[in-house]
Motif scaffolding. Structure first.
Motif, mmCIF file in Angstrom:
data_model
loop_
_atom_site.group_PDB
_atom_site.id
_atom_site.type_symbol
_atom_site.label_atom_id
_atom_site.label_comp_id
_atom_site.label_asym_id
_atom_site.label_seq_id
_atom_site.Cartn_x
_atom_site.Cartn_y
_atom_site.Cartn_z
ATOM 1 N N LEU A 192 0.181 51.394 -96.552
ATOM 2 C CA LEU A 192 -0.588 51.205 -95.668
ATOM 3 C C LEU A 192 -0.859 52.547 -94.818
ATOM 4 C CD1 LEU A 192 1.084 48.196 -93.798
ATOM 5 C CD2 LEU A 192 -1.507 48.859 -95.623
ATOM 6 N N HIS A 193 -0.051 54.237 -95.209
ATOM 7 C CA HIS A 193 -0.063 54.826 -94.442
ATOM 8 C C HIS A 193 -0.822 56.167 -94.970
ATOM 9 C CE1 HIS A 193 3.064 55.808 -97.713
ATOM 10 N NE2 HIS A 193 2.401 57.345 -97.451
ATOM 11 N N HIS A 194 -1.459 55.516 -95.986
ATOM 12 C CA HIS A 194 -2.041 56.956 -96.633
ATOM 13 C C HIS A 194 -3.504 56.464 -96.575
ATOM 14 C CE1 HIS A 194 1.058 56.681 -100.241
ATOM 15 N NE2 HIS A 194 0.201 57.220 -100.317
ATOM 16 N N ARG A 195 -4.172 57.425 -95.995
ATOM 17 C CA ARG A 195 -5.691 57.524 -95.382
ATOM 18 C C ARG A 195 -6.654 58.528 -96.161
ATOM 19 N NH1 ARG A 195 -2.483 60.073 -91.648
ATOM 20 N NH2 ARG A 195 -2.977 62.160 -92.285
ATOM 21 N N HIS A 208 -5.975 61.337 -98.531
ATOM 22 C CA HIS A 208 -4.425 61.438 -99.440
ATOM 23 C C HIS A 208 -5.071 60.565 -101.418
ATOM 24 C CE1 HIS A 208 -1.752 60.360 -96.025
ATOM 25 N NE2 HIS A 208 -1.102 61.645 -96.423
#
Length: 159
Positions: free
Chosen positions: A10-13, A16
């Motif tokens: 969930l932290h990937h944007r 990334h």
């Protein structure tokens, strides 16, 4: 091999995912390079050219993935120049392929970042394993897309 979103959190944007695509292409080039080296031996000098060299991150990622210094010629059309030079060699107008080096000036030399290179050396076997494990799925996807394009083209042609 198309990209497979492996290890996504969930932290990937967006950035990334962009970097992951560039790294994936770098691993593909590394695979091809390894196969070529088995046949011809190691390359003495790796030169890269084309529009992608305008985006500094991309050549550096490639440099780090390959773990090799890369040279960027002044001309972005070095590939076309190389093809023309090969034609001259085939016609006997040039005695040696080594002569091309006299005509291509190097604008920049990139050096691999050892810490990033170490990370890529650790990730590459995982990439190879995933590629091997997903090979059948990629073949099925390729087949699906071919059939889909065929159906679309027949509809467009009124068949």
């Amino acid at each position: 091999m198309p990209g497979a979103p492996f290890g996504v959190g969930l932290h990937h944007r967006k950035e990334h995912f962009v970097r992951a695509v560039l790294e994936r292409v770098g691993f593909s080039i590394l695979s091809v390079g390894k196969a070529l080296e088995e046949q011809t031996g190691p390359a003495r000098d790796i030169r890269i050219s084309g529009g992608f060299v305008r985006f500094p991150l991309w050549p550096q990622i490639l440099c780090d993935v390959l773990g090799r210094a890369l040279s960027i010629p002044e001309s972005e059309e070095a590939s076309a120049f190389g093809a023309a030079f090969l034609s001259l060699f085939a016609l006997g107008e040039v005695k040696s392929l080594q002569e091309v080096q006299e005509h291509i000036r190097i604008r920049q030399r990139l050096q691999p970042d050892p810490s990033k290179g170490e990370t890529y050396r650790q990730l590459y076997p995982i990439y190879e394993l995933l590629y091997a494990r997903l090979e059948e799925e990629y073949e099925a996807l390729l087949f699906f897309n071919r059939i889909r394009r065929l159906l679309i083209s027949t509809k467009t042609a009124g068949i």
